[in-house]
Design an enzyme around this catalytic site. Structure first.
Site, PDB file in Angstrom:
ATOM      1  N   VAL A  37      20.603   0.837  34.998  1.00  0.00           N
ATOM      2  CA  VAL A  37      21.988   1.300  35.026  1.00  0.00           C
ATOM      3  C   VAL A  37      22.135   2.684  34.399  1.00  0.00           C
ATOM      4  O   VAL A  37      21.238   3.187  33.743  1.00  0.00           O
ATOM      5  CB  VAL A  37      22.925   0.293  34.318  1.00  0.00           C
ATOM      6  CG1 VAL A  37      22.876  -1.049  35.012  1.00  0.00           C
ATOM      7  CG2 VAL A  37      22.547   0.134  32.839  1.00  0.00           C
ATOM      8  N   GLU A  38      23.319   3.281  34.617  1.00  0.00           N
ATOM      9  CA  GLU A  38      23.664   4.624  34.139  1.00  0.00           C
ATOM     10  C   GLU A  38      22.633   5.660  34.595  1.00  0.00           C
ATOM     11  O   GLU A  38      22.261   6.562  33.860  1.00  0.00           O
ATOM     12  CB  GLU A  38      23.803   4.650  32.613  1.00  0.00           C
ATOM     13  CG  GLU A  38      25.070   3.965  32.124  1.00  0.00           C
ATOM     14  CD  GLU A  38      25.331   4.203  30.648  1.00  0.00           C
ATOM     15  OE1 GLU A  38      24.715   5.111  30.062  1.00  0.00           O
ATOM     16  OE2 GLU A  38      26.154   3.481  30.068  1.00  0.00           O
ATOM     17  N   GLY A  39      22.162   5.523  35.817  1.00  0.00           N
ATOM     18  CA  GLY A  39      21.158   6.412  36.368  1.00  0.00           C
ATOM     19  C   GLY A  39      19.785   5.783  36.246  1.00  0.00           C
ATOM     20  O   GLY A  39      19.220   5.732  35.158  1.00  0.00           O
TER      21      GLY A  39
END
Length: 741
Positions: free
Chosen positions: A437-439
């Protein structure tokens, strides 16, 4: 003369630059303009100014922030039963939800004027770190509303009316937020987003109102199933030109109450056996008034910039805090377990193979905690370093994977068998979630850190690329004409520094005053900063836009930049702690490992460079002697491992912020056994001198009978042996999986 130069040199060169350098898409440009550069730019300057970093000093908590950590955070950790949350209820209990709202855990970053706690990024990070050592589920639940989400976007971009209404309700939990970006078709690729809205008039509160009809499908939305307000990203179009001449207006972000007609909240996802709330949502023909856009009508089309600005800060706190907490917890518990668990009559932590893993766990925890503290300190000072926070997210989550894998290997069956006594299992299962997540880390490493970092941190390149967007204009030629002499001088200095430090092995590189023992590592950091800058210039000149497609090369150069940042933070932390002599094994192991990784990455760049001659030339110029940094020796590994297996200020300093458990749970049992084993070590030595190596009631009784120990000493040893026996136990279940008490 000036005009002739512009006509015959600068203008043709500008057109050549446009062909060579990669074009910048609108989303890429907004991403690069969001946030800012900071210490990362110093590292890519070839001559970092250490005073800029070291003068910041250590992070500090206010009295109020420390009281919150000692009070509500500690109380929250005592309330949590992670086994019950994760395997029985699959959710946080109502009592914990209410406690989180009452104590304003969802308003950590919201200013006090709006009813929040108004805490600093450092306090935010320390809170999430400690909670995460108790439960990743609760840690994520606290983390998300305070990182990328409606709260941060409202504070930075909202209208006064939006702030006055939403921020107090977010702070006290009346509203639970989530943020909808990820789509099934496009993931987090904003350019490929298919969610769309069309500007139109609609009915809102019985009146004809200018707004948007929006359709979307989002998934993997943390807190989505329980959210009351959705931060929604979509592409906005204006075919009837109700807002102006443009038809495609760009990515826009709005706040949508989840009870709005047309909004559907889907059933939950179950991410990797984690119990935090996560799920999809849909919207079909949902009418959204213009006033629901964050910041109002003037922020139409500015959504991607707003998101990147928020992510530039939030990404440096959220998952790095969770990862740091997990690594520190692994260091504390694994060191204790390796001390109390015996094979062949000696602690398993005395075996050299285990010691190497212990040292690596300790090193990862030390580096992550150092980088985490330095990054939040920078955020305290108002910086929003986008590349640095991308480094932190990618390498903190990867570091957690390293630490928890090593911890599982050392614990063996103790770490594998599920149950309330297993304190590693849930962290192990959380690692893929954190990395994704978050990239996702693969794309962050191969495309973002160096791909964007080299452009953002370069003193002239981004401006040259902007000039090249308009090669036929006077403004573009004028801009490049001013930049070229500066860039050429920079290249000459870069060449001289890179070659000189490469050939001399950093012997004459700079180190700041007052760093004493660590000066040799500052010189190596200066050396490889110069080498990275040299290699970057050659790569950009030779490959141009092609570098963007060479993800392996870009990823390795990103690894060099990342290691330079992480090691900078480690050196700063050592100095902030007063350069304690007893911490040197941690510094030695971490610096040697990181510098060795830098050399490996650079050698792989040279060996795989698309233009073979240039790869060989860079090798000759920058690293003519090949590898020069050795990883830590066996003796250094032993010293580092011992720090985790003996009570000391260093061990406490390294693992500060780890919740040590409620009485009777897994962490508490291991901690208590560790303390008792260490306290009775001299008594064990008496038994061993008498030929008794076993550590159980029968062996202790035999020692008492032979008068090797006194009755009081035998009682202490029995208590320690019983504590070890309890600590190494695993949970039992019947054949249906029901736990036996």
């Amino acid at each position: 003369m000036s005009e002739l130069r512009k006509k015959w040199i600068t203008a043709p060169l500008l057109k050549l630059i446009k062909k060579v350098l990669p074009p910048i898409s609108e989303t890429e440009r907004e991403a690069m303009e969001a946030g800012e550069v900071w210490w990362d730019a110093q590292l890519l300057s070839g001559k970092p100014d250490w005073d800029q970093l070291l003068s910041m000093g250590p992070p500090q908590l206010s009295e109020e922030e420390q009281a919150f950590l000692d009070g509500p955070v500690e109380e929250l950790c005592r309330m949590v039963d992670d086994w019950k949350i994760s395997f029985e209820d699959r959710d946080i209990s109502p009592e914990i939800w209410e406690f989180l709202k009452k104590e304003r855990f969802f308003g950590i970053i919201i200013p006090k004027e709006y009813g929040g706690l108004g805490f600093s990024p450092t306090a935010h990070g320390e809170i999430v770190t400690k909670v995460s050592t108790r439960s990743t589920c609760v840690g994520v639940t606290v983390m998300v509303p305070n990182s990328l989400g409606p709260g941060e976007l409202l504070m930075a971009h909202g209208t006064d009316e939006q702030k006055q209404y939403y921020l107090p309700r977010l702070a006290d939990g009346r509203e639970i937020p989530c943020f909808g970006l990820t789509s099934p078709e496009a993931g987090s690729d904003a350019a490929a987003m298919v969610d769309r809205g069309v500007v139109c008039y609609g009915d809102y509160k019985g009146e004809k109102t200018l707004g948007m009809r929006v359709d979307w499908h989002k998934r993997y939305i943390t807190l989505g199933p329980v959210a009351t307000v959705l931060g929604l990203a979509f592409k906005l179009y204006d075919p009837d030109h109700l807002l102006g001449d443009k038809e495609a207006l760009g990515i826009t972000v709005a706040l949508v109450p989840t009870d709005t007609e047309g909004v559907t909240i889907g059933q939950r996802h179950l991410p990797a056996m984690q119990a935090f709330q996560n799920g999809p949502n849909w919207g079909v023909d949902v009418f959204i008034p213009m006033e629901w856009i964050i910041g109002g009508r003037e922020n139409v089309g500015r959504g991607w910039y707003m998101l990147m600005s928020a992510l530039a800060a939030g990404r440096g706190i959220s998952l790095p805090s969770l990862s740091t907490g997990g690594a520190k917890m692994a260091a504390r518990t694994t060191g204790a377990y390796a001390r109390i668990r015996e094979q062949f009559g000696i602690p398993i932590g005395k075996f050299e193979g285990v010691q190497r893993r212990l040292a690596e766990i300790a090193s990862v925890a030390y580096v992550l905690d150092s980088a985490h503290k330095t990054t939040t300190r920078a955020l305290d000072a108002g910086h929003k370093p986008a590349v640095v926070t991308a480094i932190m997210k990618a390498h903190a989550t990867h570091g957690l994977r390293q630490a928890i894998n090593d911890a599982m290997d050392i614990h063996a069956g103790k770490g594998i068998m599920d149950g309330p006594l297993n304190y590693l299992g849930n962290v192990y299962r959380a690692v893929p979630v954190a990395i994704t997540v978050e990239g996702a880390n693969i794309l962050t490493r191969s495309l973002m850190i160096f791909g964007q970092g080299a452009i953002r941190c370069h003193p002239y390149l981004f401006e040259e690329m902007l000039a090249a967007e308009n090669p036929d204009t006077k403004e573009g030629v004028e801009a490049l004409d001013k930049l070229l002499p500066k860039h050429m001088l920079f290249q000459v200095k870069t060449f001289i520094r890179g070659v000189f430090h490469g050939w001399t092995g950093g012997l004459f590189a700079n180190s700041p005053r007052g760093v004493g023992y660590a000066a040799k590592y500052y010189r190596q950091m200066d050396r490889y900063s110069a080498v990275l800058t040299l290699v970057t210039e050659i790569s950009l000149l030779s490959l141009g836009g092609g570098l963007k497609r060479k993800e392996q090369i870009s990823g390795r150069l990103g690894d060099v930049l990342s290691q330079l940042y992480l090691l900078s933070c480690t050196l700063k932390r050592f100095k902030d702690d007063g350069s304690p002599r007893e911490d040197r094994p941690l510094l030695e192991f971490a610096m040697r490992a990181g510098l060795h990784n830098i050399e490996v990455s650079l050698m792989e760049v040279f060996q795989n460079f698309p233009r073979r001659f240039l790869g060989q030339l860079m090798h000759f110029l920058a690293m003519p002697w090949g590898h020069s940094i050795r990883t830590a020796s066996d003796r250094q590994s032993h010293a580092c491992a011992e720090l985790l297996m003996e009570p000391s200020e260093t061990r406490d300093r390294l693992t500060r912020g780890v919740f040590l458990g409620n009485p009777g749970d897994g962490v508490d049992l291991v901690e208590q056994a560790f303390n008792k084993v260490c306290a009775t070590e001299s008594l064990r030595d008496k038994l061993k001198k008498g030929g008794i190596r076993a550590f159980n009631r029968e062996a202790i009784d035999a020692g008492l009978e032979r008068e090797l120990i006194s009755g009081e000493e035998a009682a202490e040893l029995r208590e320690a042996a019983e504590a070890v026996n309890m600590a190494i136990q695993v949970d039992h279940f019947d054949h249906l999986g029901t736990r036996e008490s």
